[in-house]
Scaffold this motif. Structure first.
Motif, PDB file in Angstrom:
ATOM      1  N   ASP A  36      35.716  -0.197  16.738  1.00 14.73           N
ATOM      2  CA  ASP A  36      35.570   0.907  15.799  1.00 14.73           C
ATOM      3  C   ASP A  36      36.199   0.528  14.466  1.00 14.73           C
ATOM      4  O   ASP A  36      37.395   0.296  14.388  1.00 14.73           O
ATOM      5  CB  ASP A  36      36.254   2.155  16.361  1.00 14.73           C
ATOM      6  CG  ASP A  36      36.303   3.297  15.377  1.00 14.73           C
ATOM      7  OD1 ASP A  36      35.450   3.355  14.466  1.00 14.73           O
ATOM      8  OD2 ASP A  36      37.190   4.151  15.514  1.00 14.73           O
ATOM      9  N   LEU A  37      35.387   0.471  13.426  1.00 12.77           N
ATOM     10  CA  LEU A  37      35.913   0.210  12.086  1.00 12.77           C
ATOM     11  C   LEU A  37      35.751   1.437  11.194  1.00 12.77           C
ATOM     12  O   LEU A  37      35.800   1.332   9.973  1.00 12.77           O
ATOM     13  CB  LEU A  37      35.198  -0.985  11.448  1.00 12.77           C
ATOM     14  CG  LEU A  37      35.511  -2.349  12.036  1.00 12.77           C
ATOM     15  CD1 LEU A  37      34.712  -3.440  11.326  1.00 12.77           C
ATOM     16  CD2 LEU A  37      37.000  -2.662  11.966  1.00 12.77           C
ATOM     17  N   ASN A  38      35.566   2.602  11.791  1.00  6.46           N
ATOM     18  CA  ASN A  38      35.292   3.803  11.004  1.00  6.46           C
ATOM     19  C   ASN A  38      36.435   4.800  10.959  1.00  6.46           C
ATOM     20  O   ASN A  38      36.353   5.797  10.261  1.00  6.46           O
ATOM     21  CB  ASN A  38      34.024   4.486  11.535  1.00  6.46           C
ATOM     22  CG  ASN A  38      32.821   3.599  11.334  1.00  6.46           C
ATOM     23  OD1 ASN A  38      32.629   3.025  10.272  1.00  6.46           O
ATOM     24  ND2 ASN A  38      32.014   3.461  12.371  1.00  6.46           N
ATOM     25  N   SER A  39      37.504   4.561  11.692  1.00  3.65           N
ATOM     26  CA  SER A  39      38.650   5.464  11.663  1.00  3.65           C
ATOM     27  C   SER A  39      39.596   5.045  10.547  1.00  3.65           C
ATOM     28  O   SER A  39      39.556   3.921  10.074  1.00  3.65           O
ATOM     29  CB  SER A  39      39.393   5.426  13.001  1.00  3.65           C
ATOM     30  OG  SER A  39      38.534   5.803  14.055  1.00  3.65           O
ATOM     31  N   ASP A  40      40.456   5.971  10.156  1.00  7.53           N
ATOM     32  CA  ASP A  40      41.485   5.656   9.161  1.00  7.53           C
ATOM     33  C   ASP A  40      42.802   5.441   9.867  1.00  7.53           C
ATOM     34  O   ASP A  40      43.058   6.086  10.888  1.00  7.53           O
ATOM     35  CB  ASP A  40      41.647   6.811   8.172  1.00  7.53           C
ATOM     36  CG  ASP A  40      40.726   6.688   6.983  1.00  7.53           C
ATOM     37  OD1 ASP A  40      40.372   5.553   6.625  1.00  7.53           O
ATOM     38  OD2 ASP A  40      40.374   7.732   6.418  1.00  7.53           O
ATOM     39  N   PRO A  41      43.656   4.602   9.368  1.00 10.60           N
ATOM     40  CA  PRO A  41      43.424   3.682   8.264  1.00 10.60           C
ATOM     41  C   PRO A  41      42.748   2.397   8.752  1.00 10.60           C
ATOM     42  O   PRO A  41      42.623   2.174   9.957  1.00 10.60           O
ATOM     43  CB  PRO A  41      44.835   3.384   7.773  1.00 10.60           C
ATOM     44  CG  PRO A  41      45.681   3.473   9.008  1.00 10.60           C
ATOM     45  CD  PRO A  41      45.039   4.546   9.851  1.00 10.60           C
ATOM     46  N   LEU A  42      42.365   1.563   7.817  1.00  9.30           N
ATOM     47  CA  LEU A  42      41.776   0.268   8.117  1.00  9.30           C
ATOM     48  C   LEU A  42      42.835  -0.794   7.820  1.00  9.30           C
ATOM     49  O   LEU A  42      43.412  -0.809   6.734  1.00  9.30           O
ATOM     50  CB  LEU A  42      40.534   0.045   7.253  1.00  9.30           C
ATOM     51  CG  LEU A  42      39.574  -1.058   7.637  1.00  9.30           C
ATOM     52  CD1 LEU A  42      39.036  -0.848   9.043  1.00  9.30           C
ATOM     53  CD2 LEU A  42      38.421  -1.119   6.660  1.00  9.30           C
ATOM     54  N   ASN A  43      43.124  -1.632   8.814  1.00  4.71           N
ATOM     55  CA  ASN A  43      44.182  -2.642   8.732  1.00  4.71           C
ATOM     56  C   ASN A  43      43.603  -4.045   8.771  1.00  4.71           C
ATOM     57  O   ASN A  43      42.606  -4.279   9.448  1.00  4.71           O
ATOM     58  CB  ASN A  43      45.116  -2.525   9.945  1.00  4.71           C
ATOM     59  CG  ASN A  43      45.810  -1.209  10.023  1.00  4.71           C
ATOM     60  OD1 ASN A  43      46.877  -1.051   9.461  1.00  4.71           O
ATOM     61  ND2 ASN A  43      45.223  -0.248  10.721  1.00  4.71           N
TER      62      ASN A  43
END
Length: 116
Positions: A36-43
């Motif tokens: 999942d790359l759609n949740s916040d935050p992106l690290n």
């Protein structure tokens, strides 16, 4: 924005802003990404590269200590799904970034990552 070369100058700006050498990656090499790359935050964090990898690991939300947490993805494919992270991928080994809502951005050097 889907042209890799259009991000080079922004990568150099980010590196300059955070006192990093510009260490561009090979767009054909792999990045480790969470499902999942759609949740916040992106690290993101950069380790040493090895065997066709960029050394970058990118995830969203909470990190999980699972062997299958990261999947390999060609950096050029990452450009298509998350173009906003490409500007950080010129940062040197040991650098991390965190981006989130309302244009939040944090970039820092993590000595612990650079020594692994």
């Amino acid at each position: 924005m889907n042209d890799w070369d259009s991000h080079v100058e922004k990568q150099k700006e980010i590196c300059n802003d955070y006192d990093s050498l510009w260490k561009p990656i090979n767009k054909d090499f792999k990045v480790g990404v969470s499902t999942d790359l759609n949740s916040d935050p992106l690290n993101g964090l950069r380790h040493n590269s090895e065997d066709g990898t960029t050394g970058w690991f990118i995830w969203s939300g909470e990190y999980e200590e699972r062997e299958d947490f990261f999947k390999p993805l060609c950096a050029e494919h990452l450009l298509r799904i998350k173009p906003e992270v490409i500007k950080y991928l010129g940062l040197d080994i040991g650098f991390r970034f965190l981006i989130g809502k309302d244009n939040y951005q944090d970039v820092w050097f993590d000595k612990n990552v650079s020594e692994i």
